[in-house]
Every structure is written in C-alpha cells, then in structure tokens.
Design a protein around this motif. Sequence first.
Motif, short mmCIF file in Angstrom:
data_model
loop_
_atom_site.label_atom_id
_atom_site.label_comp_id
_atom_site.label_asym_id
_atom_site.label_seq_id
_atom_site.Cartn_x
_atom_site.Cartn_y
_atom_site.Cartn_z
N MET A 152 0.96 -1.23 0.09
CA MET A 152 0.13 0.08 -0.01
C MET A 152 0.94 1.28 0.10
SD MET A 152 -2.73 -1.31 2.78
CE MET A 152 -3.80 -0.04 2.79
N TYR A 153 1.90 1.33 0.67
CA TYR A 153 2.83 2.29 0.78
C TYR A 153 3.71 2.51 -0.50
CZ TYR A 153 2.31 3.33 5.75
OH TYR A 153 1.51 3.78 6.79
N ARG A 154 3.77 1.33 -1.17
CA ARG A 154 4.50 1.53 -2.59
C ARG A 154 3.65 1.90 -3.61
NH1 ARG A 154 8.81 -2.35 -3.55
NH2 ARG A 154 10.24 -3.10 -2.01
N ALA A 155 2.41 1.71 -3.45
CA ALA A 155 1.55 2.43 -4.53
C ALA A 155 1.32 3.59 -4.60
CB ALA A 155 0.10 1.69 -4.31
N MET A 156 1.33 4.33 -2.96
CA MET A 156 1.15 5.54 -2.95
C MET A 156 2.65 6.34 -3.43
SD MET A 156 0.16 7.93 0.42
CE MET A 156 -1.33 7.58 0.27
N ALA A 157 3.77 5.63 -3.02
CA ALA A 157 5.11 5.91 -3.56
C ALA A 157 5.15 6.18 -4.98
CB ALA A 157 6.26 5.19 -2.95
N LEU A 158 4.39 5.06 -5.70
CA LEU A 158 4.46 5.05 -7.25
C LEU A 158 3.58 6.06 -7.57
CD1 LEU A 158 4.76 3.72 -9.82
CD2 LEU A 158 2.94 2.55 -9.53
N TYR A 159 2.64 6.72 -7.00
CA TYR A 159 1.91 7.93 -7.43
C TYR A 159 2.76 9.10 -7.46
CZ TYR A 159 -1.62 11.61 -7.33
OH TYR A 159 -2.27 12.51 -7.73
N PHE A 160 3.52 9.29 -6.32
CA PHE A 160 4.30 10.31 -6.34
C PHE A 160 5.53 10.61 -7.14
CE2 PHE A 160 2.95 10.20 -1.45
CZ PHE A 160 1.99 11.14 -1.72
N LEU A 161 6.00 9.32 -7.43
CA LEU A 161 7.10 9.13 -8.58
C LEU A 161 6.66 9.54 -10.03
CD1 LEU A 161 8.89 5.74 -7.42
CD2 LEU A 161 9.80 8.16 -7.54
N ARG A 162 5.41 9.05 -10.15
CA ARG A 162 4.85 9.63 -11.32
C ARG A 162 4.48 10.87 -11.59
NH1 ARG A 162 -0.04 4.86 -12.16
NH2 ARG A 162 1.53 3.19 -13.39
N LYS A 163 4.07 11.64 -10.65
CA LYS A 163 3.83 13.06 -10.59
C LYS A 163 5.24 13.94 -10.34
CE LYS A 163 -0.40 13.29 -10.24
NZ LYS A 163 -1.21 14.18 -11.40
N GLY A 164 6.37 13.32 -10.22
CA GLY A 164 7.71 13.84 -10.12
C GLY A 164 7.67 14.73 -8.77
N ILE A 165 7.07 13.95 -7.74
CA ILE A 165 7.33 14.63 -6.49
C ILE A 165 8.23 14.37 -5.67
CG2 ILE A 165 6.07 15.32 -4.43
CD1 ILE A 165 3.31 14.99 -6.02
N ALA A 166 9.18 15.29 -5.01
CA ALA A 166 10.40 14.76 -4.17
C ALA A 166 9.88 14.15 -2.85
CB ALA A 166 11.27 15.90 -4.27
N SER A 167 10.43 13.03 -2.35
CA SER A 167 9.96 12.58 -1.26
C SER A 167 10.26 13.72 0.06
CB SER A 167 10.93 11.51 -1.01
OG SER A 167 12.36 11.74 -0.51
#
Length: 230
Positions: free
Chosen positions: A37-52
């Motif tokens: 579930m955390y990985r799915a959310m991380a994938l969303y941020f990566l696709r959006k180009g949002i820095a961690s």
Amino acid sequence: MRHINIAIDGPAGAGKSTIAKAIAKKRNLIYVDTGAMYRAMALYFLRKGIASDDVEAIEQEIPKVDVSIHYENGEQIVMLNGENVNALIRTPEVGNMASTVSVHKKVREKLVELQRALAVKTSVVMDGRDIGTMVLPDAKVKIYLTASVDVRAGRRQAELAEKGIVSDFETVRQEILDRDKRDMTRKHSPLCKAEDAVEVDTSDMSMAEAVEAIEAVVAEREQAGAKQSI
C-alpha cells in the motif's frame, strides 16, 4: 473461529510477506500487505515527479490518492486510483521512495485508517513495520521477524533476479542498511519490536521452518485466549 488478527513486523528482507501469505493461506485468513500500500502511494508520487521531502506537495496530493486492496482467485490485487499496480511496485526505486515518504504523518494516517478498517471487518494477517505498535496494538498475536543483513540482502537480490533485474550484492546490502536506518529512526511510527511481540530470527530457517515457528506462537496465543474466555 474466533476473530484473530496477526501482526508481523520486521525490517526489509526478513521474509515478512512470504511468511505472512503462508500463514494466511494455511488459516484461511485475509493477508494485508501494508508495504504494498505504501509502495502504491510512492508510485503515485514518482509518477507526479514529487520529491520525497516535498511535504507541501505530498500533502496536497494525498486526497487525490486512492489505494485499495481486493482479491482475485486468492491473489492480493493492489489498486492505485483504479489501476492494478501489482507489477509496478516491486522495483528498488519504488521501495526506496516508499521508505522515504512513509515518514510523513499524513501519508501514514491515510493508510493506517484503511488498514484498521480491514482488521475490524475480518481476521487478518498483516505485515509491515509498525503493525504491532501502531496499526493493530490490540492484535492477539504479534511477531517481530528479523534476519542478518547479509541474509536479507541475499534474499532481496534473489527476488530481483526472479523479476529479471540484475543487481549488485553490496549495493543491495547498503540499500537495506540505509532503509533500516530510515525506518528505525523516523519520527512517526518507527520500526521497533512491540513489547508483547515474539521475536523470530529467520537467518538460519527455511520459510517452512519459519512458518512452523510462527504457527506455534499463534496456537499458543489462541489456547491462552480460549482459557481466559471460559
């Protein structure tokens, strides 16, 4: 069968997912892979180009993210805004992003809410890093699963090889050490062993032996619960 929740925590590569799935299948329980579930959310941020570390952007996007879990033919399907992302969330890039964004309070709050709701509705086996301490503090069975860093790195490298991903052992080992440090020192819900958890070191165990060891703990807790209810 009485309602029972089994919480399995531990560092990356300890065998949590493999063992949790086996326990769930053996006992006909729902398996909840919180890391996915955390990985799915991380994938969303990566696709959006949002820095961690872009807290403002992350918090603005969280309401737009819907992560859900359902099962098809006994397989857990992780959905990100209606898309099956099972095949996309197991890369090192997504894993590292998941570890870094999971430190944000708002990210954890959103996913913990869903995880608790699942555990209230049905008996579950849930694995992650703060299940016994934060997500399901009242779980009847809590396991802290661990293994040496070399064993964990070897397992992760083999897992990547099965997916056709070539990796360097020392690089994988260092990534695990770095992730351990982030997970154990983060401000919100750090990885740690719950006071009432049973520690199981799988360094010298096969998966079958680890499952057997945890099954013995579950049976013991069930028996103790049955006596208390008499």
